[in-house]
Design a protein around this motif. Sequence first.
Motif, short mmCIF file in Angstrom:
data_model
loop_
_atom_site.label_atom_id
_atom_site.label_comp_id
_atom_site.label_asym_id
_atom_site.label_seq_id
_atom_site.Cartn_x
_atom_site.Cartn_y
_atom_site.Cartn_z
N GLN A 62 0.83 -1.21 0.00
CA GLN A 62 0.00 0.00 0.00
C GLN A 62 0.87 1.26 0.00
O GLN A 62 0.55 2.25 -0.65
CB GLN A 62 -0.91 0.00 1.24
N ALA A 63 1.97 1.22 0.75
CA ALA A 63 2.86 2.39 0.82
C ALA A 63 3.50 2.67 -0.55
O ALA A 63 3.55 3.81 -1.01
CB ALA A 63 3.94 2.16 1.88
N LEU A 64 3.99 1.60 -1.18
CA LEU A 64 4.59 1.77 -2.51
C LEU A 64 3.55 2.23 -3.52
O LEU A 64 3.84 3.07 -4.39
CB LEU A 64 5.23 0.46 -2.97
N ASP A 65 2.34 1.70 -3.40
CA ASP A 65 1.26 2.09 -4.30
C ASP A 65 0.90 3.56 -4.12
O ASP A 65 0.56 4.26 -5.08
CB ASP A 65 0.04 1.20 -4.04
N SER A 66 0.98 4.06 -2.89
CA SER A 66 0.72 5.47 -2.61
C SER A 66 1.73 6.35 -3.33
O SER A 66 1.39 7.36 -3.94
CB SER A 66 0.77 5.75 -1.10
N PRO A 335 -5.81 1.49 -8.48
CA PRO A 335 -5.79 0.03 -8.26
C PRO A 335 -4.91 -0.39 -7.08
O PRO A 335 -3.78 0.07 -6.94
CB PRO A 335 -5.21 -0.50 -9.58
N GLY A 336 -5.46 -1.23 -6.24
CA GLY A 336 -4.71 -1.80 -5.12
C GLY A 336 -4.58 -0.91 -3.91
O GLY A 336 -3.99 -1.31 -2.90
N LEU A 337 -5.12 0.31 -3.99
CA LEU A 337 -4.97 1.25 -2.88
C LEU A 337 -6.32 1.42 -2.17
O LEU A 337 -7.25 2.01 -2.72
CB LEU A 337 -4.48 2.60 -3.41
N HIS A 338 -6.42 0.88 -0.96
CA HIS A 338 -7.66 0.92 -0.19
C HIS A 338 -7.37 1.55 1.17
O HIS A 338 -6.87 0.88 2.08
CB HIS A 338 -8.25 -0.47 -0.03
N VAL A 339 -7.65 2.85 1.30
CA VAL A 339 -7.31 3.60 2.51
C VAL A 339 -8.57 4.24 3.08
O VAL A 339 -9.35 4.86 2.34
CB VAL A 339 -6.26 4.70 2.22
N LEU A 349 -8.16 11.15 -1.72
CA LEU A 349 -6.88 11.31 -2.40
C LEU A 349 -6.50 10.05 -3.19
O LEU A 349 -5.67 10.11 -4.08
CB LEU A 349 -5.79 11.64 -1.37
N ALA A 350 -7.11 8.91 -2.85
CA ALA A 350 -6.78 7.66 -3.53
C ALA A 350 -7.50 7.53 -4.87
O ALA A 350 -7.39 6.50 -5.53
CB ALA A 350 -7.14 6.47 -2.63
N THR A 351 -8.22 8.55 -5.28
CA THR A 351 -8.89 8.57 -6.58
C THR A 351 -8.04 9.33 -7.59
O THR A 351 -7.57 10.43 -7.30
CB THR A 351 -10.28 9.23 -6.47
N TYR A 352 -7.83 8.74 -8.75
CA TYR A 352 -7.01 9.38 -9.78
C TYR A 352 -7.90 9.98 -10.86
O TYR A 352 -8.83 9.34 -11.34
CB TYR A 352 -6.05 8.37 -10.41
#
Length: 540
Positions: A62-66, A335-339, A349-352
């Motif tokens: 998740q950290a790398l995906d952020s 994708p893959g980021l669920h915060v 912020l997790a929306t692109y």
Amino acid sequence: MYTQNPNPTGSLALSALLASLPLFALLLLLGGLRWKAQWAGLAALAVALGVAVFGYGMSLGQALDSGLLGMAASVLQILWITFNAIWIYTMTVATGHFAVLRRAFATVSDDQRVQAIVIAFSFGALVEALAGGGSPVAICTVMLVAIGFHPMKAIVLALVADTAPVAFGGLGNPITILGAQTGLSAETFGAMAGRQTAFLAFVIPFVLLLVADGRRGLRRAWPAALTAGLSFAVTQFVVSAWSYKLCDIAAALVSAAAVVVLGRVWKPSERLAQAPGSDRAAAPGSDRAAASGDSRLDVARAFAPYAIIIAVFALAQIDAVKGWLDGPTRRFAWPGLHVLTPAGKPVGLATYTLNWFGATGTLLFVSGLLTMLVLAVRPLDGLRAYGRTLRQFNYAIVTILCVFALAYVMNLSGQITTLGLFLAGAGAFFAFLSPIVGWFGVAITGTDAGSNALFAKLQTTAAAKIGESPILLGAANSSGGVLAKMVSPQNLAIGTAAAGLVGQEGTLFRKVAPWSVALLLFLCALVFLQSTPVLGWLIP
């Protein structure tokens, strides 16, 4: 699924110390150990990832995906804009039209103090509004040296002038990012920022006179400073409430026109003029004589790229056109980021947002294609100019990617929320400190957009904690950040490179730092008053 915990250690002070480690690392490596910006940014990103995983309990994936999301955001929000803006400038240099533009400014006044205001303040604001980044520093420094200013003084003038318009640079990109990071209205942030930076805009031309010619310059040429500062400030104040993307364009054009009109009825009683590249007095009218060799068509074509950009972006503000440009826009959860927030709600912020068609950078690219037609640049030459532009950025691309990745990791892991809650302990006095936070953000990242990406959430979190307006403090982050442009390592490097003084960044820093701090304290006092009934009526 990751749920943010703003106090992972159980002690808010200790958690804030933990959250600040990436920022301390960046400052230490940049300022103390003098690492290159790209390596300092990469190291700070590694620290942020470590804090997120081991301190906040975020999974490594998740950290790398952020961080990956942050890099992806920077491509459209920073790189695509800056590449195309500098590409247009590169073509004007290659075709000789930049030299024509420089000579055209010599016809405004025989006095270099007035020319400095028009070039560094008014024209620099226009370049900042259209391109952002370090482009106005590089372009204006070269022009000021060409009209006779000592290279070091030329850089100082360009850096000090590049303040008031920065919050709306790149067609309001910092304000757009401010809205995206906080989920609040970018338009309202723009209106509030305009009611802060307008006060700076009024002061800056007087500072430029002091830099150019000391107290004598202030005594002899103050009408030019008053005209430029007042016209710019009023226009920025008014237009920012209508369109934050266009307000600096309007302010720059109005202030330049006002000084030109003033020049028809007033001239300094004692003229200041130096020959280009020396400290000798220039022959009277020599700059005008050089400019007289340019035809009206040459001058029109020299100004054409900027007129094209203004026309393209003005057209893009029409509702029907804007709707057409926004048509292909796609928004999706990364994708893959669920915060989740501590309250259990998804973090926005997790929306692109993929708005490639109507993006600022795309409109600049279209402007560049039209510029090729007007300046008669062959397609192959235009492609080569783009290649030179990309090579010019070099490792700066890595720096921007790392800084945005750092901002997103700190935001999504909850580190920024922790710092916001801790700073909120200052209570009502945080309104005074708020611009300083933005100042540090730009000193670290080199851009107001980067500072807003890094600290916008901190400002609004603190505002909610102390019961203050998030619009006021969010805008203060951007307004405070503009005053660090003149001391950020990236802009110092751009200035010295443009003037041929590479290696003298330390000397330059000592010359601009006092102005940066003095203007910052002025803004801090203004924002504090805006948080009280004294000037609270300015909050939209």
